[in-house]
Design a protein around this motif. Structure first.
Motif, short mmCIF file in Angstrom:
data_model
loop_
_atom_site.label_atom_id
_atom_site.label_comp_id
_atom_site.label_asym_id
_atom_site.label_seq_id
_atom_site.Cartn_x
_atom_site.Cartn_y
_atom_site.Cartn_z
N LYS A 6 0.83 -1.20 0.00
CA LYS A 6 0.00 0.00 0.00
C LYS A 6 0.87 1.25 0.00
O LYS A 6 1.88 1.34 0.70
N ASP A 24 1.26 5.09 0.94
CA ASP A 24 0.74 6.11 1.86
C ASP A 24 0.72 7.48 1.17
O ASP A 24 1.46 7.71 0.21
N GLY A 25 -0.10 8.36 1.70
CA GLY A 25 -0.15 9.71 1.18
C GLY A 25 -1.14 9.92 0.05
O GLY A 25 -1.19 11.01 -0.53
N GLU A 69 -7.71 3.59 -2.91
CA GLU A 69 -6.42 3.13 -2.40
C GLU A 69 -5.49 2.83 -3.56
O GLU A 69 -5.94 2.56 -4.68
#
Length: 440
Positions: free
Chosen positions: A75, A77-78, A86
């Motif tokens: 995944k 982030d940000g 996602e």
């Protein structure tokens, strides 16, 4: 370009029916950056996205702030997503993917024998077409999991953009080839009879290959084939299934190219191949396109003005002539250029005195002013030459684009302006996404 349809990417990534986007094209045209930017944009517009890259430079991991990518989706982030958007990213590990296939489709003892076989280790690490085939395998695995509603694929940096489509058939041809069938026959016969068959059927071949490669190599190959026999059909079945997946309505191909002759020639070949294979082409992403805010000033006029400045002539605003020593100008220049490029006339200097120490204090000022004027003139001439070179590049790119669109007027196109530096973070990927969606 006005008559060419515009490729609109936001409707494409917003459509929940779009499940796979494949970015393809020649090496070095920006496929990885395009794939990553599309992934970021789609995730921030509410899609659950995974980006599969096969780029060995690992720029994607750096851009997404991930220390390292591997064969497992991670995944990112940000991401400022909405409605559960996602983004996950992964980098294809060719050998690990091959190992996973063996482990999933063979008994533990047989799997271990295959994984330890020297010929398999060579095949899984660098056999021609293996990377492209494993990219297809991984795509099929990701789609089967149904964990993401959009998969963005960055195709391998192959010698040819067509390798991605050809790889399953090439590997299938290898597995179905006479050499493999000959090696499989002794395993199917078994025992001493099998070895006798091997010795008879391969006598001529082993005589030559044994000298070149050694008898141990042939033994490793035969052992590998015997262990893989039951899996060959599975390779072909999965390759066929993934190939059909690429032809399905939920898949969209984006051909990425730069406005250069070789890249667009490769793009044209790929467009034609996709049409022949009945695979859905969304359009062409024309990457790193140059532009100029001063396009009204042609290369010829900029070069002429630079020559005038270098030769110490002045561009006349009125009659379009230079008048220093009666030398005519090459052609009239617009008044705004004349104003910018015309140096001030030199200021006469005072005659030097016999004793420099008795020279008036202000005598250095005219000389310094003349030097400053010369520096400005040379700097302006240099800028004009840079502009002339930029206009030459723009003209060449336009001719190349026109040649492609004349051959394929039906292909929708979006242009992405060249950036002054490399993309190294999510902000840069968002900027690329904005340009992709803006069209031209």
């Amino acid at each position: 370009m006005d008559a060419v349809p515009v490729l609109e990417l936001d409707p494409l990534i917003d459509d929940l029916g779009t499940r796979i986007i494949v970015c393809c094209g020649a090496g070095g045209v920006g496929k990885t950056t395009t794939a990553a930017a599309l992934g970021v944009r789609a995730a921030e517009r509410g899609r659950r996205v995974v980006v599969l890259t096969i780029d060995p430079a690992r720029r994607l991991a750096q851009s997404m702030g991930i220390d390292s990518l591997d064969n497992t989706p991670r995944k990112v982030d940000g991401i400022k997503g909405s409605d559960g958007g996602e983004l996950h990213a992964m980098m294809l590990d060719m050998k690990r993917t091959f190992d996973e296939i063996v482990e999933a489709h063979a008994e533990p003892d047989r799997a271990r024998a295959i994984l330890e076989n020297p010929f398999y280790q060579s095949l899984s690490a660098g056999f021609a077409g293996t990377q492209e085939y494993m990219a297809m395998e991984k795509l099929g695995q990701l789609r089967a999991r149904d964990e993401w509603d959009l998969i963005v694929v960055d195709t391998p940096p192959s010698r040819s953009a067509l390798d991605f489509l050809d790889a399953p058939k090439r590997l299938g041809s290898f597995l179905d080839g006479k050499f493999i069938k000959l090696l499989m026959a002794p395993a199917k016969v078994g025992g001493r009879a099998g070895m006798k068959f091997l010795n008879v059927g391969m006598s001529m071949m082993t005589g030559t290959l044994g000298k070149l490669l050694g008898g141990q190599f042939l033994k490793d190959v035969q052992t590998f084939v015997a262990a893989m026999d039951t899996m060959f059909g599975g390779f072909r079945t999965r390759a066929d299934a993934t190939y059909r997946l690429l032809q399905a309505p939920g898949t969209a191909f984006l051909v990425v190219a730069t406005p250069e002759r070789d890249a667009l020639r490769e793009a044209a070949y790929f467009v034609e191949r996709l049409a022949a294979e009945e695979m859905p082409l969304a359009g062409l992403v024309l990457n790193r396109v140059h532009g100029s805010a001063a396009a009204r000033l042609s290369a010829e006029r900029a070069r002429a003005a630079a020559e005038n400045l270098d030769e110490g002539r002045i561009v006349d605003q009125g009659a379009g002539k230079t008048d220093r020593g009666g030398s005519p100008a090459t052609e009239p220049e617009p008044s705004h250029l004349a104003t910018a490029a015309t140096p001030a006339p030199p200021v006469p200097q005072a005659a030097p005195t016999a004793d420099p120490a008795q020279e008036p204090a202000g005598d250095d000022a005219p000389h310094e002013e003349h030097e400053d004027d010369t520096d400005v003139r040379h700097l302006t001439a240099g800028l004009l030459r840079l502009h002339a070179e930029r206009m030459r590049v723009l003209s060449r790119e336009q001719r190349t684009r026109d040649r492609f669109t004349a051959l394929h007027p039906e292909v929708a196109v979006t242009e992405v302006a060249a950036l002054p530096g490399d993309v190294h973070d999510l902000a840069g990927l968002r900027a690329i996404g904005d340009r992709l969606a803006a069209g031209r």
